[in-house]
Design an enzyme around this catalytic site. Structure first.
Site, PDB file in Angstrom:
ATOM      1  N   CYS A 101       0.868  -1.187   0.000  1.00 37.02           N
ATOM      2  CA  CYS A 101       0.000   0.000   0.000  1.00 37.02           C
ATOM      3  C   CYS A 101       0.896   1.227   0.000  1.00 37.02           C
ATOM      4  O   CYS A 101       1.683   1.433   0.926  1.00 37.02           O
ATOM      5  CB  CYS A 101      -0.920   0.007   1.214  1.00 37.02           C
ATOM      6  SG  CYS A 101      -1.797   1.589   1.390  1.00 37.02           S
ATOM      7  N   CYS A 122       0.511   3.428   3.079  1.00 33.49           N
ATOM      8  CA  CYS A 122       1.136   2.843   4.270  1.00 33.49           C
ATOM      9  C   CYS A 122       2.652   3.044   4.218  1.00 33.49           C
ATOM     10  O   CYS A 122       3.289   3.312   5.244  1.00 33.49           O
ATOM     11  CB  CYS A 122       0.795   1.358   4.384  1.00 33.49           C
ATOM     12  SG  CYS A 122      -0.886   1.047   4.965  1.00 33.49           S
ATOM     13  N   ASP A 167      -0.320  16.189  -2.568  1.00 37.38           N
ATOM     14  CA  ASP A 167      -0.581  15.243  -3.654  1.00 37.38           C
ATOM     15  C   ASP A 167       0.504  15.408  -4.720  1.00 37.38           C
ATOM     16  O   ASP A 167       0.888  16.523  -5.092  1.00 37.38           O
ATOM     17  CB  ASP A 167      -1.969  15.496  -4.257  1.00 37.38           C
ATOM     18  CG  ASP A 167      -2.439  14.327  -5.115  1.00 37.38           C
ATOM     19  OD1 ASP A 167      -3.419  13.672  -4.728  1.00 37.38           O
ATOM     20  OD2 ASP A 167      -1.812  14.070  -6.177  1.00 37.38           O
ATOM     21  N   HIS A 173      -4.807   1.479   8.273  1.00 31.40           N
ATOM     22  CA  HIS A 173      -5.163   1.127   6.894  1.00 31.40           C
ATOM     23  C   HIS A 173      -6.575   0.569   6.829  1.00 31.40           C
ATOM     24  O   HIS A 173      -6.886  -0.434   7.464  1.00 31.40           O
ATOM     25  CB  HIS A 173      -4.202   0.074   6.318  1.00 31.40           C
ATOM     26  CG  HIS A 173      -4.591  -0.336   4.922  1.00 31.40           C
ATOM     27  ND1 HIS A 173      -4.001   0.212   3.809  1.00 31.40           N
ATOM     28  CD2 HIS A 173      -5.534  -1.189   4.464  1.00 31.40           C
ATOM     29  CE1 HIS A 173      -4.563  -0.304   2.724  1.00 31.40           C
ATOM     30  NE2 HIS A 173      -5.508  -1.155   3.101  1.00 31.40           N
ATOM     31  N   ASN A 229     -13.023   9.820  -2.789  1.00 33.57           N
ATOM     32  CA  ASN A 229     -13.451   8.957  -3.886  1.00 33.57           C
ATOM     33  C   ASN A 229     -13.696   7.563  -3.329  1.00 33.57           C
ATOM     34  O   ASN A 229     -12.813   6.975  -2.691  1.00 33.57           O
ATOM     35  CB  ASN A 229     -12.378   8.913  -4.987  1.00 33.57           C
ATOM     36  CG  ASN A 229     -12.265  10.249  -5.716  1.00 33.57           C
ATOM     37  OD1 ASN A 229     -13.264  10.927  -5.933  1.00 33.57           O
ATOM     38  ND2 ASN A 229     -11.049  10.622  -6.084  1.00 33.57           N
ATOM     39  N   GLY A 234     -13.178   6.911  -9.335  1.00 32.91           N
ATOM     40  CA  GLY A 234     -11.778   7.206  -9.630  1.00 32.91           C
ATOM     41  C   GLY A 234     -10.829   6.915  -8.498  1.00 32.91           C
ATOM     42  O   GLY A 234      -9.693   7.387  -8.492  1.00 32.91           O
ATOM     43  N   HIS A 243      -6.573   2.953   0.089  1.00 29.20           N
ATOM     44  CA  HIS A 243      -6.346   3.309   1.497  1.00 29.20           C
ATOM     45  C   HIS A 243      -7.101   4.614   1.667  1.00 29.20           C
ATOM     46  O   HIS A 243      -6.774   5.609   0.994  1.00 29.20           O
ATOM     47  CB  HIS A 243      -4.840   3.476   1.756  1.00 29.20           C
ATOM     48  CG  HIS A 243      -4.460   3.833   3.162  1.00 29.20           C
ATOM     49  ND1 HIS A 243      -3.408   3.236   3.834  1.00 29.20           N
ATOM     50  CD2 HIS A 243      -4.960   4.753   4.024  1.00 29.20           C
ATOM     51  CE1 HIS A 243      -3.292   3.754   5.043  1.00 29.20           C
ATOM     52  NE2 HIS A 243      -4.222   4.695   5.178  1.00 29.20           N
ATOM     53  N   HIS A 257      -8.607   8.080   1.967  1.00 31.92           N
ATOM     54  CA  HIS A 257      -7.939   9.377   2.034  1.00 31.92           C
ATOM     55  C   HIS A 257      -8.926  10.474   1.662  1.00 31.92           C
ATOM     56  O   HIS A 257      -9.863  10.240   0.900  1.00 31.92           O
ATOM     57  CB  HIS A 257      -6.711   9.425   1.117  1.00 31.92           C
ATOM     58  CG  HIS A 257      -6.987   8.983  -0.284  1.00 31.92           C
ATOM     59  ND1 HIS A 257      -7.100   7.647  -0.637  1.00 31.92           N
ATOM     60  CD2 HIS A 257      -7.191   9.686  -1.427  1.00 31.92           C
ATOM     61  CE1 HIS A 257      -7.347   7.557  -1.928  1.00 31.92           C
ATOM     62  NE2 HIS A 257      -7.418   8.782  -2.433  1.00 31.92           N
ATOM     63  N   HIS A 306      -9.097  14.102  -0.069  1.00 32.25           N
ATOM     64  CA  HIS A 306      -8.439  15.154  -0.845  1.00 32.25           C
ATOM     65  C   HIS A 306      -8.838  16.509  -0.254  1.00 32.25           C
ATOM     66  O   HIS A 306     -10.014  16.737   0.023  1.00 32.25           O
ATOM     67  CB  HIS A 306      -8.902  15.125  -2.304  1.00 32.25           C
ATOM     68  CG  HIS A 306      -8.507  13.897  -3.058  1.00 32.25           C
ATOM     69  ND1 HIS A 306      -7.412  13.858  -3.901  1.00 32.25           N
ATOM     70  CD2 HIS A 306      -9.053  12.655  -3.111  1.00 32.25           C
ATOM     71  CE1 HIS A 306      -7.314  12.648  -4.448  1.00 32.25           C
ATOM     72  NE2 HIS A 306      -8.300  11.897  -3.987  1.00 32.25           N
TER      73      HIS A 306
HETATM   74  P1  AMP Z   1      -7.638   8.647  -5.561  1.00 32.08           P
HETATM   75  O1  AMP Z   1      -7.665   8.688  -7.051  1.00 32.08           O
HETATM   76  O2  AMP Z   1      -8.823   9.305  -4.914  1.00 32.08           O
HETATM   77  O3  AMP Z   1      -7.384   7.248  -5.039  1.00 32.08           O
HETATM   78  O4  AMP Z   1      -6.414   9.550  -5.134  1.00 32.08           O
HETATM   79  C1  AMP Z   1      -5.111   9.073  -5.024  1.00 32.08           C
HETATM   80  C2  AMP Z   1      -4.225  10.272  -5.073  1.00 32.08           C
HETATM   81  O5  AMP Z   1      -2.956   9.891  -4.608  1.00 32.08           O
HETATM   82  C3  AMP Z   1      -4.032  10.864  -6.469  1.00 32.08           C
HETATM   83  O6  AMP Z   1      -4.481  12.220  -6.492  1.00 32.08           O
HETATM   84  C4  AMP Z   1      -2.534  10.737  -6.702  1.00 32.08           C
HETATM   85  O7  AMP Z   1      -1.999  11.838  -7.394  1.00 32.08           O
HETATM   86  C5  AMP Z   1      -2.004  10.652  -5.275  1.00 32.08           C
HETATM   87  N1  AMP Z   1      -0.722   9.975  -5.129  1.00 32.08           N
HETATM   88  C6  AMP Z   1      -0.368   8.761  -5.620  1.00 32.08           C
HETATM   89  N2  AMP Z   1       0.881   8.448  -5.238  1.00 32.08           N
HETATM   90  C7  AMP Z   1       1.332   9.491  -4.491  1.00 32.08           C
HETATM   91  C8  AMP Z   1       2.556   9.772  -3.808  1.00 32.08           C
HETATM   92  N3  AMP Z   1       3.597   8.917  -3.819  1.00 32.08           N
HETATM   93  N4  AMP Z   1       2.671  10.945  -3.147  1.00 32.08           N
HETATM   94  C9  AMP Z   1       1.645  11.821  -3.134  1.00 32.08           C
HETATM   95  N5  AMP Z   1       0.458  11.601  -3.728  1.00 32.08           N
HETATM   96  C10 AMP Z   1       0.300  10.456  -4.420  1.00 32.08           C
END
Ligand code: AMP
Length: 112
Positions: free
Chosen positions: A4, A7, A30, A46, A86, A92, A97, A99, A101
């Site tokens: 993950c 994680c 992000d 998680h 989301n 999307g 995990h 989160h 935004h």
């Molecule tokens: P979601 O599409 O709602 O699952 O959002 C996942 C978000 O994680 C996306 O906006 C990605 O740009 C962001 N993301 C993925 N990997 C990383 C990372 N290593 N560091 C920061 N953000 C990330």
């Protein structure tokens, strides 16, 4: 949770631009921002989906929303911000995990 990415960020195994951390959550930038300020608020525990909320996690999420509201001015979001979760693939969700935004730093348009 093995494999993950969030994680691994929480564990410090993958670098991130952290702007806040406490015992329950971490907030970092992000990597592909969709607004001038685009942060991710990630629980240290998680679990993948909003649909996995039980009463304890629902109470936790309430605390997290209160924290975000309190932190907003220090994150450059005094003028307003948008929170997005989301849930599932059609929405999307790419990282399994939970989160939140946090988007702001500019006037936001509203598109689906
Ligand atoms: P979601 O599409 O709602 O699952 O959002 C996942 C978000 O994680 C996306 O906006 C990605 O740009 C962001 N993301 C993925 N990997 C990383 C990372 N290593 N560091 C920061 N953000 C990330």
């Amino acid at each position: 949770m093995e494999n993950c990415i969030f994680c691994k960020i929480i564990a410090g195994e993958i670098p991130s631009a952290k702007v806040y951390e406490d015992g329950e959550i971490v907030i970092f930038k992000d990597i592909a921002p969709l607004a001038k300020i685009h942060l991710l608020c990630v629980p240290k525990e998680h679990f993948a989906y909003l649909s996995e909320l039980d009463d304890g996690r629902a109470a936790f999420l309430g605390r997290v929303l209160k924290k975000i509201a309190a932190l907003a001015p220090t994150l450059g979001l005094a003028d307003g911000y948008r929170l997005v979760i989301n849930q599932g693939e059609s929405a999307g969700q790419s990282v399994k995990h939970l989160h939140i935004h946090i988007l702001g730093g500019e006037t936001l348009s509203w598109e689906k």
